[in-house]
Design a protein around this motif. Structure first.
Motif, PDB file in Angstrom:
ATOM      1  N   GLU A   1      42.845  40.107  37.781  1.00 43.13           N
ATOM      2  CA  GLU A   1      43.801  40.644  38.747  1.00 43.13           C
ATOM      3  C   GLU A   1      44.637  39.524  39.332  1.00 43.13           C
ATOM      4  O   GLU A   1      44.225  38.362  39.345  1.00 43.13           O
ATOM      5  CB  GLU A   1      43.072  41.367  39.892  1.00 43.13           C
ATOM      6  CG  GLU A   1      43.170  42.887  39.844  1.00 43.13           C
ATOM      7  CD  GLU A   1      44.511  43.416  40.321  1.00 43.13           C
ATOM      8  OE1 GLU A   1      45.484  42.635  40.395  1.00 43.13           O
ATOM      9  OE2 GLU A   1      44.586  44.631  40.622  1.00 43.13           O
TER      10      GLU A   1
ATOM     11  N   ALA B   1      43.005  44.258  49.252  1.00 42.51           N
ATOM     12  CA  ALA B   1      42.130  43.086  49.308  1.00 42.51           C
ATOM     13  C   ALA B   1      41.331  43.061  50.607  1.00 42.51           C
ATOM     14  O   ALA B   1      41.773  43.568  51.643  1.00 42.51           O
ATOM     15  CB  ALA B   1      42.950  41.804  49.184  1.00 42.51           C
TER      16      ALA B   1
ATOM     17  N   VAL C   1      34.901  39.738  44.385  1.00 42.27           N
ATOM     18  CA  VAL C   1      35.645  38.755  43.604  1.00 42.27           C
ATOM     19  C   VAL C   1      34.711  37.583  43.326  1.00 42.27           C
ATOM     20  O   VAL C   1      34.131  37.004  44.256  1.00 42.27           O
ATOM     21  CB  VAL C   1      36.901  38.277  44.362  1.00 42.27           C
ATOM     22  CG1 VAL C   1      37.549  37.090  43.656  1.00 42.27           C
ATOM     23  CG2 VAL C   1      37.894  39.430  44.501  1.00 42.27           C
TER      24      VAL C   1
ATOM     25  N   LEU D   1      46.664  38.208  42.755  1.00 46.53           N
ATOM     26  CA  LEU D   1      46.898  38.340  44.193  1.00 46.53           C
ATOM     27  C   LEU D   1      48.346  37.996  44.501  1.00 46.53           C
ATOM     28  O   LEU D   1      48.926  37.077  43.906  1.00 46.53           O
ATOM     29  CB  LEU D   1      45.980  37.396  44.977  1.00 46.53           C
ATOM     30  CG  LEU D   1      44.481  37.691  44.952  1.00 46.53           C
ATOM     31  CD1 LEU D   1      43.738  36.651  45.789  1.00 46.53           C
ATOM     32  CD2 LEU D   1      44.175  39.092  45.448  1.00 46.53           C
TER      33      LEU D   1
ATOM     34  N   ALA E   1      46.496  42.834  45.865  1.00 45.02           N
ATOM     35  CA  ALA E   1      46.481  42.526  44.439  1.00 45.02           C
ATOM     36  C   ALA E   1      47.453  43.464  43.735  1.00 45.02           C
ATOM     37  O   ALA E   1      47.973  44.408  44.332  1.00 45.02           O
ATOM     38  CB  ALA E   1      45.071  42.679  43.884  1.00 45.02           C
TER      39      ALA E   1
ATOM     40  N   ARG F   1      46.036  33.637  42.033  1.00 44.69           N
ATOM     41  CA  ARG F   1      47.152  33.730  42.973  1.00 44.69           C
ATOM     42  C   ARG F   1      48.468  33.599  42.226  1.00 44.69           C
ATOM     43  O   ARG F   1      48.788  32.539  41.689  1.00 44.69           O
ATOM     44  CB  ARG F   1      47.019  32.658  44.061  1.00 44.69           C
ATOM     45  CG  ARG F   1      46.067  33.060  45.176  1.00 44.69           C
ATOM     46  CD  ARG F   1      45.916  32.001  46.227  1.00 44.69           C
ATOM     47  NE  ARG F   1      45.034  30.931  45.784  1.00 44.69           N
ATOM     48  CZ  ARG F   1      44.435  30.060  46.590  1.00 44.69           C
ATOM     49  NH1 ARG F   1      44.635  30.119  47.894  1.00 44.69           N
ATOM     50  NH2 ARG F   1      43.645  29.127  46.102  1.00 44.69           N
TER      51      ARG F   1
ATOM     52  N   ALA G   1      42.017  35.534  34.374  1.00 41.56           N
ATOM     53  CA  ALA G   1      41.618  36.379  35.490  1.00 41.56           C
ATOM     54  C   ALA G   1      41.823  37.846  35.138  1.00 41.56           C
ATOM     55  O   ALA G   1      42.430  38.191  34.112  1.00 41.56           O
ATOM     56  CB  ALA G   1      42.416  36.017  36.744  1.00 41.56           C
TER      57      ALA G   1
ATOM     58  N   VAL H   1      40.185  36.675  40.187  1.00 40.67           N
ATOM     59  CA  VAL H   1      41.575  36.828  40.630  1.00 40.67           C
ATOM     60  C   VAL H   1      42.326  35.502  40.516  1.00 40.67           C
ATOM     61  O   VAL H   1      41.736  34.417  40.503  1.00 40.67           O
ATOM     62  CB  VAL H   1      41.666  37.358  42.078  1.00 40.67           C
ATOM     63  CG1 VAL H   1      40.995  38.712  42.206  1.00 40.67           C
ATOM     64  CG2 VAL H   1      41.060  36.366  43.064  1.00 40.67           C
TER      65      VAL H   1
ATOM     66  N   LEU I   1      38.101  43.312  46.203  1.00 41.18           N
ATOM     67  CA  LEU I   1      39.224  44.201  45.966  1.00 41.18           C
ATOM     68  C   LEU I   1      38.761  45.643  46.171  1.00 41.18           C
ATOM     69  O   LEU I   1      37.609  45.987  45.883  1.00 41.18           O
ATOM     70  CB  LEU I   1      39.770  44.037  44.556  1.00 41.18           C
ATOM     71  CG  LEU I   1      40.310  42.658  44.190  1.00 41.18           C
ATOM     72  CD1 LEU I   1      40.923  42.682  42.796  1.00 41.18           C
ATOM     73  CD2 LEU I   1      41.320  42.149  45.204  1.00 41.18           C
TER      74      LEU I   1
ATOM     75  N   ALA J   1      48.014  37.123  34.985  1.00 34.29           N
ATOM     76  CA  ALA J   1      46.642  36.861  35.414  1.00 34.29           C
ATOM     77  C   ALA J   1      45.705  36.758  34.217  1.00 34.29           C
ATOM     78  O   ALA J   1      44.843  35.868  34.165  1.00 34.29           O
ATOM     79  CB  ALA J   1      46.179  37.970  36.364  1.00 34.29           C
TER      80      ALA J   1
END
Length: 273
Positions: free
Chosen positions: A160, A178, A242, A162, A173, A124, A158, A122, A232, A153
């Motif tokens: 996913e 989450a 994750v 967030l 997500a 951010r 990544a 993931v 997730l 992402a």
């Protein structure tokens, strides 16, 4: 193979939707995604209820429950190998522009193979989930902000994205709820953050007392995730660990694995909880 049901008719792989349908031109509609377990749609009662609640929340007439269930059954009869069911309820035909028409909604069900779930990386995202939006908590076909977040992402290595809410709390997500480690248990953000009231999320909370690790609601600061176990949850993923946050590998955590195994076992025992 893709199997399609549209307004009472099974269509083999293709469907014709008028260009005047506002779900096509404006994203004015709601949807649900169900996973198929042992040849049956899992948690169908909860998914149909959420579909109807989403429609009501955005001012659309709720689809008929029996019609939705019948469409799901029709797709599974046509192709028992389907692993994922997507139900879409549109606003129906309307005039050019954002003013809704007064025609009936349109019901579409598409069956496809299910993706193979696995660990997730993931990232951010810099954007927020607006907890004050009229679409907060609605599974809307107006999905572009999630598409953009997922694409970003992927560019950051990544799977996913967030998202925080406008106050700096973790919300969810782009396509999943989450879980975050907290003491001996796991936290999932509250609905006040604007996250979707996910079916898997709701079941984990309802089953918390019977799980090997308790799951409860709580606030988590978006900038306080480093070094914590994350997972997730969604209908297709179940409970997925994750394994990396913002490019940093996260250590495996037994709490996530225990909850994932317990959820999968209970899901197999009760197909419509």
């Amino acid at each position: 193979m893709t199997t399609v049901w549209l307004d009472g008719t099974h269509v083999d792989g293709r469907a014709t939707i008028p260009v005047s349908d506002h779900a096509l031109t404006l994203g004015d509609g709601v949807f649900e995604t169900l996973v198929v377990v042992r040849d049956r749609p899992f948690a169908v009662t909860r998914h149909v209820a959420r579909l109807r609640a989403s429609a009501t929340a955005v001012g659309l007439p709720a689809p008929d429950e029996d019609a939705v269930r019948g469409a799901l059954d029709a797709v599974l009869r046509a192709d028992p190998a389907v692993g994922r069911l997507r139900v879409t309820w549109t606003a129906g035909d309307g005039p050019a522009g954002p003013v809704r028409g007064d025609g009936p909604g349109r019901l579409l069900v598409v069956g496809t193979p299910a993706p193979v779930p696995g660990p997730v990386r993931v990232w951010r995202a810099p954007w927020v989930r607006n907890e004050r939006s009229p679409l907060a908590g609605v599974k809307s076909t107006s999905y572009q902000e999630n598409v953009v977040a997922l694409a970003a992402a992927r560019r950051h290595g990544a799977d996913e994205a967030l998202l925080a809410d406008t106050t700096g709390r973790l919300s969810e997500a782009a396509t999943s709820n989450a879980l975050v480690s907290d003491g001996a248990g796991l936290l999932t953000p509250t609905l006040a953050t604007g996250c979707l009231p996910g079916v898997t999320r709701a079941l984990l909370l309802a089953w918390s007392d019977a799980l090997p690790v308790p799951v409860r609601e709580g606030d988590v600061a978006f900038d306080d995730l480093d070094g914590r176990a994350l997972a997730l949850t969604s209908s297709l993923r179940g409970v997925a660990p994750v394994v990396a946050l913002d490019g940093t590998t996260l250590a495996a955590d037994d709490r996530v694995g225990q909850v994932a195994a317990a959820f999968a076992a209970r899901r197999d025992d009760d197909l419509d909880p």
